[in-house]
Design a protein around this motif. Sequence first.
Motif, PDB file in Angstrom:
ATOM      1  N   HIS A 156    -115.394  58.234 -30.392  1.00  0.00           N
ATOM      2  CA  HIS A 156    -116.390  59.193 -30.868  1.00  0.00           C
ATOM      3  C   HIS A 156    -115.866  60.623 -30.876  1.00  0.00           C
ATOM      4  O   HIS A 156    -116.247  61.433 -31.710  1.00  0.00           O
ATOM      5  N   LEU A 159    -114.181  61.359 -34.051  1.00  0.00           N
ATOM      6  CA  LEU A 159    -115.157  61.489 -35.127  1.00  0.00           C
ATOM      7  C   LEU A 159    -115.767  62.889 -35.148  1.00  0.00           C
ATOM      8  O   LEU A 159    -115.868  63.522 -36.209  1.00  0.00           O
ATOM      9  N   PRO A 193    -124.554  64.380 -34.536  1.00  0.00           N
ATOM     10  CA  PRO A 193    -124.063  63.059 -34.090  1.00  0.00           C
ATOM     11  C   PRO A 193    -123.748  63.018 -32.605  1.00  0.00           C
ATOM     12  O   PRO A 193    -123.869  61.955 -31.975  1.00  0.00           O
ATOM     13  N   LEU A 197    -125.169  60.151 -30.280  1.00  0.00           N
ATOM     14  CA  LEU A 197    -124.299  59.260 -29.513  1.00  0.00           C
ATOM     15  C   LEU A 197    -124.545  59.410 -28.008  1.00  0.00           C
ATOM     16  O   LEU A 197    -124.429  58.450 -27.250  1.00  0.00           O
TER      17      LEU A 197
END
Length: 768
Positions: A156, A159, A193, A197
């Motif tokens: 993550h 990302l 995000p 997450l």
Amino acid sequence: MSVLRNDVPASLVVFLVAVPLSLGIAVASGAPIAAGLVAAVIGGVVAGAMGGSVVQVSGPAAGLALVVAELVHKFGWRVTCMITLLAGLLQLLLGLARVARAALGVSPAVVHGMLAGVGIVIALSQVHIVLGGKPQSSAVDNVLALPAQIVNHHGHAVLIGLLTVGVLLVWRRLPKVRVVPAPLAALLIAAVPAALLGCLTKVDLSGGFSSLQHPLLPQGEWFAVVSAVLLVALLAGVESLLTCVASDRMHSGPRANLDRELTAQGVANVISGACGGLPVAGVVVRTTTNVRAGARSRWSTVLHGVWILVFVTAFGWLIGLIPMEALAALLMFIGVQMVNLGHARNLRNHREMPIYFVTMAGVVVIGLAEGVAIGLGLAAMFALLRLTRVSVRARAADDGRWRIAVDGSLTFLAVPRLTKALAAVPSGAAVDLDLNIDFMDNAAFEALQAWRLEHERGGGTVDVDEVHSEWYVNAVSGTRTSQGKTHMRHDQWWLPWAHRRGSLDAASPSGAWQEPAHTDHADVSDRSDVPVGADARTAALGVAPVAGDAQADDDPALPGLMEGTREFQRRTAPLMRPLLHGMARRQAPTHLFIACADSRVVPNLITSSGPGDLFTTRNIGNLVPHATSAPPDESVTAAIEYAVGVLEVRTITVCGHSGCGAMAALLGTTPDLPGLRGWLRHGRPSLDRFRSFEESEGPLPDGGRLDLLCRINVMQQLDNLRTHPLVDDRVRSGRLELTGLYFDIGTARVHVLDEDGFVPVLERTATG
């Protein structure tokens, strides 16, 4: 109204840019997050209100992040705050001592190379965080660990980092959303995000400004602390002053006061260090943003600091939503941008790219202080090499005479090259030695003097001509010379060719000035325009004419013309080229100057004018034919019409001179030359006016008749100018002025026509 219309909106834009950058720089520095915001507030309010630039924005600078990180690692954060405070005191003292401009003596290649190196170090450290790992202790270790980091860490964090960088890259290409700065947009978008997450590291701003720690005096290691204080003060000061200078090119408002700016930076750093903030410096990114947003005064800078203070106090909890990986990606992006290849290209034209890249490599591989020291040393070495650069050229002319041209600074470093060129001159040859030098040390003088003595003992001759100050002459005579380099002197450009080539035997081996060997003193005493008894040095400079007048019998005109052209290309053209480049497309003279074609009358010389000042037309006798003369003279009329109607000159000057051959022909017998006889008919009105004067005042001695006719001729040509309708209309409307000048060649004095006749210019200036 200007503040509300321009400065308030600009301050909001800068505020939106400053918040994410301040957070990122605090992270890169290893300091508390709030320390970056404190520095931003103090830089905006204090440095903005007190600074010497109305548009510069100060705050935490990425260029200092590496220094602060090293200080935090070595001394801890509280001692680092004390170092910031002491650095501010030093800056304050330097500003009060008015030495700010000395900082501009640092080579920009070193500064840009340092910033590029810092950018690389920041980018290499933050890329590990973006990949989900931890940065290593040095840039080299970060490079070595990067392959394993890329292979082993995905998830993550990557990302979020890639999303942040992507937004930074494309945001500016979206015209409808440019109102929101790209760094802020990237962090806000990345936070979405991250929140979804729920597993990423968030920025910790718990406690806000109250969590900051106060400075602490170090325990021992005072030498290292003093070195750190000097480093922070100088780096922050130089970066601020260079940004201040750059900001002057961005706006048209008041120019910056560098001493005031340095003093303000010192006060800001004292307060920032005392409050637990990062070091403060002028920042290019925020300053550029401020100007582009329309800021007009220092209110924009001050207000942006106020907005940051209000935001952190009221909405500080929002900062906790920002993921650390997004800040790391922002820092990585900023670090890459600090490697500005545009600076490198600009430095290439000045051959300073090695300084840039060596400084950058030193900062990355060794350390900031060491890299800057290496860059400064290399810049000093390059400057020394340039100052001592010399060109030595030797060639033989078709007549067997040798010409040796030496250009640059003649030091001991140039002695091998100089002696090699001198050794190529055959024994017994006549040599013209042109010293176009701005410095000569003792080693070079001894080498040159030893060769000259040996060459002259072998039957050769050496004529020395110095374009700059007389280093060689003074060394021969034992005169003390200036320690510094000298400027080019211009005391020979106006001399005729015959007086410049071979007539200046700069100094004999004995130190005495030598008069030109071909000077005929009988001719000198017969000439009214040369003072009898002129000293030897004046004669050596070429005032005494050569036998046979202006051109020696064995020196044809064409070689003299070509040699003069080559001298222009070598010495004068490089100085004039920037000026003439700007004039290449159009001319805009303010004066039409009508002068005689006499070779002794040089309009630009007697008016101290240069290219673009005078639109000049010259003819025999400086005549202006009457507008109704038959047949008409189209040459002079065309020049007048073009100057007045197209160029719109404001003044027309007719300049006569003493001993005019055309006027002498009118008084005596016109030579049997059809063209000249036809032209001189335009001078008959002047002759008629002169005869009327003689009839009313009585005859004059022969010596005064020609002089009077030359002066009357100027008056008559001014009257003839009024017969041209275009000229007369402009004079009547006050848009054009007519002036008469008279140049006395023998005394080199210019006289100007007024209501009482011709008055010498110097006397007119002294009395009026």
